[in-house]
Scaffold this motif. Structure first.
Motif, short mmCIF file in Angstrom:
data_model
loop_
_atom_site.label_atom_id
_atom_site.label_comp_id
_atom_site.label_asym_id
_atom_site.label_seq_id
_atom_site.Cartn_x
_atom_site.Cartn_y
_atom_site.Cartn_z
N GLN A 128 1.08 -1.34 -0.31
CA GLN A 128 -0.13 -0.14 0.28
C GLN A 128 0.77 1.27 -0.62
O GLN A 128 0.53 2.53 -0.62
CB GLN A 128 -0.58 -0.37 1.03
CG GLN A 128 -1.98 1.45 1.09
CD GLN A 128 -3.48 1.15 -0.18
OE1 GLN A 128 -3.51 -0.33 -0.33
NE2 GLN A 128 -3.06 1.66 -0.59
N ASP A 177 0.41 4.23 -3.07
CA ASP A 177 0.42 5.57 -2.37
C ASP A 177 2.03 6.15 -3.11
O ASP A 177 1.69 7.55 -3.84
CB ASP A 177 0.10 5.89 -1.22
CG ASP A 177 -1.04 4.95 -0.17
OD1 ASP A 177 -2.03 5.14 -1.57
OD2 ASP A 177 -0.85 4.60 0.78
N ASN A 185 0.88 6.79 -6.86
CA ASN A 185 0.45 7.33 -7.65
C ASN A 185 0.65 9.40 -7.02
O ASN A 185 0.17 10.06 -8.04
CB ASN A 185 -0.59 7.60 -6.49
CG ASN A 185 -1.94 5.75 -7.09
OD1 ASN A 185 -2.00 5.97 -8.16
ND2 ASN A 185 -2.42 5.20 -6.00
N SER A 186 1.19 9.25 -6.21
CA SER A 186 1.68 10.42 -5.71
C SER A 186 3.00 11.13 -6.82
O SER A 186 2.35 12.72 -6.77
CB SER A 186 2.09 10.89 -3.97
OG SER A 186 3.21 10.17 -4.22
#
Length: 203
Positions: free
Chosen positions: A6, A10, A13-14
């Protein structure tokens, strides 16, 4: 999804944002898909970003998705066929990532070379070129690496015949190796127990 996976999701994505075409999880691994136009730039971010830190290319291979059911559509809504798939490792974060890029043109499959990002891509890209016909733009020495210099076609493509197109043999009269049409006769490859309805009934 594990907490570690996870965190990687994240971070991707960022860091990459709109340059992500798709990001999926299966069997405890993430697969990042990017468009061919963003391929080189995304590779540099994956290597240089402190939050990602993928400093090592483990593998790069070609893929022929012509017999797969779900593939991304090209400009004319036709499913794309050829892709390059990378496997990356971050030693500092101890995580892995699969990256996939589809070639936008099936007739002339081409994507950018990543030798400038990960020098280890050199022979991997040559192998994908040799076996699948994927051209890596910017590769300094893109030539066959496994097949013979006179080999015709790309043997890992799904439409390549099992027997090939030509065969070579040594001709004792000409005292050299010659190429000739394939002389292998096609043979039945279905076992007798399936092929013959009454096989072994009398035994």
């Amino acid at each position: 999804m594990t907490p570690k996976l996870q965190r990687l999701l994240d971070a991707l994505n960022s860091t990459l944002g709109e340059r992500i075409a798709s990001l999926t999880e299966a069997l405890g691994e993430l697969t990042l898909e990017v468009k061919a136009a963003d391929y080189r730039a995304v590779a540099e971010v994956l290597r240089d970003s402190e939050t990602l830190g993928f400093e090592q290319l483990i593998d790069l291979c070609g893929m022929d998705y012509s017999t797969y059911g779900e593939r991304p559509a090209g400009d004319e809504a036709q499913p794309l066929r050829y892709a390059a798939v990378l496997h990356l490792l971050s030693l500092q974060h101890n995580w892995r990532l699969r990256v996939r890029v589809f070639c936008p043109d099936d007739e002339f499959p081409i994507v950018e070379s990543l030798i400038g990002v990960w020098p280890a891509a050199n022979w991997y890209e040559r192998e994908a070129f040799d076996l699948f016909g994927i051209v890596f733009d910017g590769h300094p020495d893109l030539r066959r690496i496994l097949t013979d210099y006179g080999f015709i076609g790309h043997p890992f493509r799904k439409d390549f015949p099992v027997s090939g197109y030509v065969e070579m043999r040594y001709d004792p009269d000409q005292k050299r190796v010659i190429y000739q049409p394939v002389t292998i006769e096609p043979r039945e490859i279905v076992s007798r127990i399936v092929r013959e309805e009454h096989y072994a009934e009398g035994e």
